[in-house]
Design a protein around this motif. Structure first.
Motif, mmCIF file in Angstrom:
data_model
loop_
_atom_site.group_PDB
_atom_site.id
_atom_site.type_symbol
_atom_site.label_atom_id
_atom_site.label_comp_id
_atom_site.label_asym_id
_atom_site.label_seq_id
_atom_site.Cartn_x
_atom_site.Cartn_y
_atom_site.Cartn_z
ATOM 1 N N SER A 293 82.867 44.874 53.565
ATOM 2 C CA SER A 293 83.271 44.047 54.706
ATOM 3 C C SER A 293 84.589 43.346 54.406
ATOM 4 O O SER A 293 84.925 43.081 53.254
ATOM 5 N N LEU A 294 85.312 43.068 55.472
ATOM 6 C CA LEU A 294 86.582 42.366 55.396
ATOM 7 C C LEU A 294 86.492 41.177 56.338
ATOM 8 O O LEU A 294 86.269 41.336 57.533
ATOM 9 N N ASP A 295 86.628 39.981 55.786
ATOM 10 C CA ASP A 295 86.567 38.753 56.579
ATOM 11 C C ASP A 295 87.912 38.047 56.483
ATOM 12 O O ASP A 295 88.270 37.523 55.423
ATOM 13 N N ILE A 296 88.649 38.048 57.591
ATOM 14 C CA ILE A 296 89.975 37.455 57.624
ATOM 15 C C ILE A 296 89.856 35.947 57.840
ATOM 16 O O ILE A 296 89.105 35.491 58.704
ATOM 17 N N VAL A 297 90.605 35.188 57.055
ATOM 18 C CA VAL A 297 90.650 33.728 57.164
ATOM 19 C C VAL A 297 92.018 33.390 57.763
ATOM 20 O O VAL A 297 93.030 33.445 57.067
ATOM 21 N N PRO A 298 92.059 33.062 59.073
ATOM 22 C CA PRO A 298 93.348 32.833 59.737
ATOM 23 C C PRO A 298 93.899 31.436 59.482
ATOM 24 O O PRO A 298 94.093 30.649 60.394
ATOM 25 N N ASP A 299 94.180 31.127 58.240
ATOM 26 C CA ASP A 299 94.714 29.825 57.846
ATOM 27 C C ASP A 299 96.206 29.793 58.163
ATOM 28 O O ASP A 299 96.942 30.715 57.830
ATOM 29 N N ASP A 300 96.678 28.720 58.808
ATOM 30 C CA ASP A 300 98.096 28.619 59.172
ATOM 31 C C ASP A 300 99.013 28.644 57.959
ATOM 32 O O ASP A 300 100.093 29.221 57.987
ATOM 33 N N ASP A 301 98.594 27.995 56.872
ATOM 34 C CA ASP A 301 99.436 27.900 55.687
ATOM 35 C C ASP A 301 99.244 29.061 54.720
ATOM 36 O O ASP A 301 100.174 29.444 54.020
ATOM 37 N N ASN A 302 98.041 29.598 54.630
ATOM 38 C CA ASN A 302 97.752 30.621 53.637
ATOM 39 C C ASN A 302 96.740 31.635 54.170
ATOM 40 O O ASN A 302 95.600 31.688 53.698
ATOM 41 N N PRO A 303 97.145 32.460 55.149
ATOM 42 C CA PRO A 303 96.196 33.439 55.676
ATOM 43 C C PRO A 303 95.837 34.464 54.607
ATOM 44 O O PRO A 303 96.683 34.889 53.829
ATOM 45 N N HIS A 304 94.557 34.814 54.562
ATOM 46 C CA HIS A 304 94.090 35.802 53.592
ATOM 47 C C HIS A 304 92.788 36.412 54.101
ATOM 48 O O HIS A 304 92.327 36.073 55.189
ATOM 49 N N ALA A 305 92.224 37.282 53.319
ATOM 50 C CA ALA A 305 90.950 37.904 53.682
ATOM 51 C C ALA A 305 90.105 38.057 52.429
ATOM 52 O O ALA A 305 90.629 38.080 51.310
ATOM 53 N N LEU A 306 88.802 38.149 52.657
ATOM 54 C CA LEU A 306 87.881 38.409 51.558
ATOM 55 C C LEU A 306 87.297 39.796 51.763
ATOM 56 O O LEU A 306 86.726 40.091 52.813
ATOM 57 N N LEU A 307 87.462 40.625 50.752
ATOM 58 C CA LEU A 307 86.922 41.970 50.751
ATOM 59 C C LEU A 307 85.646 41.916 49.918
ATOM 60 O O LEU A 307 85.688 41.503 48.751
ATOM 61 N N SER A 308 84.522 42.263 50.525
ATOM 62 C CA SER A 308 83.229 42.146 49.844
ATOM 63 C C SER A 308 82.484 43.467 49.861
ATOM 64 O O SER A 308 82.649 44.276 50.773
ATOM 65 N N ALA A 309 81.653 43.655 48.834
ATOM 66 C CA ALA A 309 80.806 44.837 48.746
ATOM 67 C C ALA A 309 79.370 44.387 48.509
ATOM 68 O O ALA A 309 79.105 43.523 47.669
ATOM 69 N N HIS A 310 78.443 44.982 49.274
ATOM 70 C CA HIS A 310 77.017 44.700 49.125
ATOM 71 C C HIS A 310 76.284 46.021 48.913
ATOM 72 O O HIS A 310 76.618 47.029 49.540
ATOM 73 N N ASP A 311 75.268 45.995 48.040
ATOM 74 C CA ASP A 311 74.480 47.212 47.810
ATOM 75 C C ASP A 311 73.439 47.373 48.912
ATOM 76 O O ASP A 311 73.357 46.556 49.840
ATOM 77 N N ASP A 312 72.623 48.423 48.802
ATOM 78 C CA ASP A 312 71.604 48.707 49.812
ATOM 79 C C ASP A 312 70.625 47.555 49.996
ATOM 80 O O ASP A 312 70.070 47.377 51.076
ATOM 81 N N GLY A 313 70.399 46.790 48.969
ATOM 82 C CA GLY A 313 69.486 45.654 49.041
ATOM 83 C C GLY A 313 70.127 44.400 49.603
ATOM 84 O O GLY A 313 69.480 43.359 49.711
ATOM 85 N N VAL B 19 86.734 40.195 46.400
ATOM 86 C CA VAL B 19 88.098 39.878 45.982
ATOM 87 C C VAL B 19 88.880 39.348 47.184
ATOM 88 O O VAL B 19 88.576 39.648 48.325
ATOM 89 N N ARG B 20 89.882 38.554 46.875
ATOM 90 C CA ARG B 20 90.776 38.040 47.903
ATOM 91 C C ARG B 20 91.904 39.042 48.084
ATOM 92 O O ARG B 20 92.485 39.510 47.104
ATOM 93 N N VAL B 21 92.215 39.362 49.337
ATOM 94 C CA VAL B 21 93.284 40.313 49.652
ATOM 95 C C VAL B 21 94.164 39.714 50.747
ATOM 96 O O VAL B 21 93.827 38.686 51.340
ATOM 97 N N ALA B 22 95.265 40.369 51.013
ATOM 98 C CA ALA B 22 96.161 39.928 52.084
ATOM 99 C C ALA B 22 95.443 40.045 53.435
ATOM 100 O O ALA B 22 94.625 40.945 53.644
ATOM 101 N N ALA B 23 95.764 39.148 54.345
ATOM 102 C CA ALA B 23 95.161 39.188 55.684
ATOM 103 C C ALA B 23 95.517 40.477 56.416
ATOM 104 O O ALA B 23 94.828 40.883 57.338
ATOM 105 N N SER B 24 96.567 41.141 55.969
ATOM 106 C CA SER B 24 97.003 42.385 56.606
ATOM 107 C C SER B 24 96.294 43.618 56.050
ATOM 108 O O SER B 24 96.567 44.738 56.488
ATOM 109 N N PHE B 25 95.370 43.428 55.098
ATOM 110 C CA PHE B 25 94.659 44.563 54.503
ATOM 111 C C PHE B 25 93.955 45.362 55.601
ATOM 112 O O PHE B 25 93.320 44.795 56.487
#
Length: 147
Positions: free
Chosen positions: A93-113, A120-126
């Motif tokens: 999943s990719l969750d974008i954080v639209p912060d005015d000063d520091n926009p970024h996104a969190l890239l997350s991985a979950h297993d079947d359970g 990891v933190r990635v650029a909002a443009s990922f």
């Protein structure tokens, strides 16, 4: 003007022409959520009076408009895809954080359970798609290079 159900309907002069408009303002909000044309009265000069049934229809329309806008915003900020990589099914999943000063996104991985495997933190443009998700999993969840 009518108030109720968390909304205020206000008939206003349409600045663009000689007609009238109705503004639907959600309680606590500074700006109207929806502005639409309003019917002229019989004298063709003044607005038609706002009544209970019209107000109920306006509340329903404005509420639906706001709900659709919120759904679109949520969909643009939260994306998810399930891939098979390294012999496992992983929900990325990719969750974008639209912060005015520091926009970024969190890239997350979950297993079947549903357990968090990596984040990891990635650029909002990922761009999250099947190939970027598989590449991230196969790279042992190393932070993707910024583009």
């Amino acid at each position: 003007m009518w108030r109720g159900d968390g909304w205020t309907a206000k008939v206003i002069k349409n600045e663009d022409d000689d007609g009238w408009a109705v503004a639907m303002i959600k309680d606590g909000e500074p700006e109207p959520a929806l502005i639409g044309p309003w019917t002229m009265g019989r004298d063709k000069k003044n607005p038609k009076p706002l009544d209970g049934p019209a107000f109920s229809t306006l509340v329903k329309t404005a509420s639906e408009f706001v709900r659709r806008h919120e759904q679109q915003l949520h969909a643009s900020l939260h994306q998810s895809i399930t891939v098979t990589a390294q012999a496992a099914r992983i929900a990325v999943s990719l969750d974008i954080v639209p912060d005015d000063d520091n926009p970024h996104a969190l890239l997350s991985a979950h297993d079947d359970g549903g357990e968090l495997v990596a984040q990891v933190r990635v650029a909002a443009s990922f761009k999250l798609n099947r190939s970027s998700a598989i590449a991230w999993v196969e790279a042992d969840f190393a932070r993707p290079a910024s583009r």
